[in-house]
Design an enzyme around this catalytic site. Structure first.
Site, mmCIF file in Angstrom:
data_model
loop_
_atom_site.group_PDB
_atom_site.id
_atom_site.type_symbol
_atom_site.label_atom_id
_atom_site.label_comp_id
_atom_site.label_asym_id
_atom_site.label_seq_id
_atom_site.Cartn_x
_atom_site.Cartn_y
_atom_site.Cartn_z
ATOM 1 N N GLY A 197 43.982 43.065 38.477
ATOM 2 C CA GLY A 197 45.103 43.785 37.901
ATOM 3 C C GLY A 197 46.375 43.670 38.720
ATOM 4 N N HIS B 236 44.728 43.587 33.459
ATOM 5 C CA HIS B 236 45.790 44.522 33.082
ATOM 6 C C HIS B 236 46.993 44.451 34.022
ATOM 7 C CE1 HIS B 236 44.727 47.300 36.389
ATOM 8 N NE2 HIS B 236 43.478 46.966 36.119
ATOM 9 N N ASP B 237 48.174 44.575 33.447
ATOM 10 C CA ASP B 237 49.446 44.685 34.176
ATOM 11 C C ASP B 237 49.829 43.414 34.931
ATOM 12 O OD1 ASP B 237 50.030 47.636 33.691
ATOM 13 O OD2 ASP B 237 48.073 47.778 34.650
#
Length: 265
Positions: free
Chosen positions: A139, A121-122
């Site tokens: 992340g 994520h991200d």
């Protein structure tokens, strides 16, 4: 002409560009957008608010856009944006962002993501990036253009990997890696510059020589990093590749800069 295999499941709201091919046993969600010429070979899952750019090819058992692996994610609208002309091989996973981060995971163009690689994520991935088999990004990792990450390497969350850097296989990277840097070892340490990569991408002998000189000065034993950084900036202010390194180190980051071993090994 768009081709959808009768054994594929494509939700009514999905947007498909011209010439998309969706093979057997693929599942495409209602908020997915596939650009022109995208090919899902078979057994591919694309869910969430995911966009895949033109010409990207996705191989069996890849899972793109499923909810991020984050305990505080509660179903908010987050996105995964994959660029054009990527090769996404078998068992690759890419997750969208989180509300606690940027809310988006972004992957550039012309990348190669080999078997079993993971983009968490991200993350923000540049263009022409290669992740070898089972390379894993935590992340919020940033990987700049033309970086190469070797097989089974693991990148700690929030780490930045500069452009044209090379991460050796099975390396665990906990610190930011300068542009053009080469990292090796189970707890990754700088081992010099990615000279092979520089030559392959057309950097001149003079460029390589000046980068080496700046590297030796920047990671010398004398003085502090801040003092050495000032010296390098003054000596090489007219050389853009060296200034790429200087500016990278000066940027805000939650991680330290990856260093060579103290004994120079």
């Amino acid at each position: 002409m768009t081709q959808i295999h009768p054994m594929a499941v494509v939700a009514p709201g999905a947007e498909l560009g011209a010439g998309v091919t969706i093979g057997p046993f693929c599942c495409v969600g209602e908020n997915v957008r596939l650009g022109d010429g995208v090919s899902l070979v078979s057994h591919v899952v694309v869910e969430g608010h995911t966009t895949i750019g033109a010409g990207t090819r996705v191989f069996p058992f890849a899972a793109l856009g499923l909810p991020p692996q984050h305990l505080r994610y509660k179903g908010e609208r987050v996105t995964l944006d994959i660029g054009s002309n990527n090769q996404i091989r078998e068992h690759v996973t890419m997750h969208p962002g989180t509300p606690l981060g940027t809310g988006a995971t972004r992957v550039g163009d012309n990348g190669l993501f080999m078997v079993g690689t993971h983009v968490a994520h991200d993350c923000a991935i540049g263009n022409h990036v290669i992740l070898a088999n089972n390379a894993t990004l935590g992340g919020h990792v940033h990987v700049d253009d033309h970086a190469y990450l070797g097989g089974l390497c693991a990148i700690h969350q929030f780490v930045r990997i500069g452009h044209h850097a090379m991460i050796g296989g099975m390396s665990g990277v906990e610190s930011d890696v300068i542009p053009y840097g080469s990292v090796m070892g189970d707890r990754g340490r700088l081992s010099g510059l990615n000279v092979v990569g520089l030559k392959r991408h057309g950097f001149s002998r003079e460029d390589v020589h000046r980068l080496r000189s700046a590297y030796r000065l920047l990671f010398a034993q004398e003085g502090t990093m801040a003092e050495r950084l000032v010296d390098v900036a003054e000596l090489f202010e007219d050389h853009p590749p060296v200034m790429d390194i200087v500016n990278f180190i000066r940027e805000d980051s939650t991680r330290s800069i990856c260093q060579p071993r103290a004994n120079g090994g």
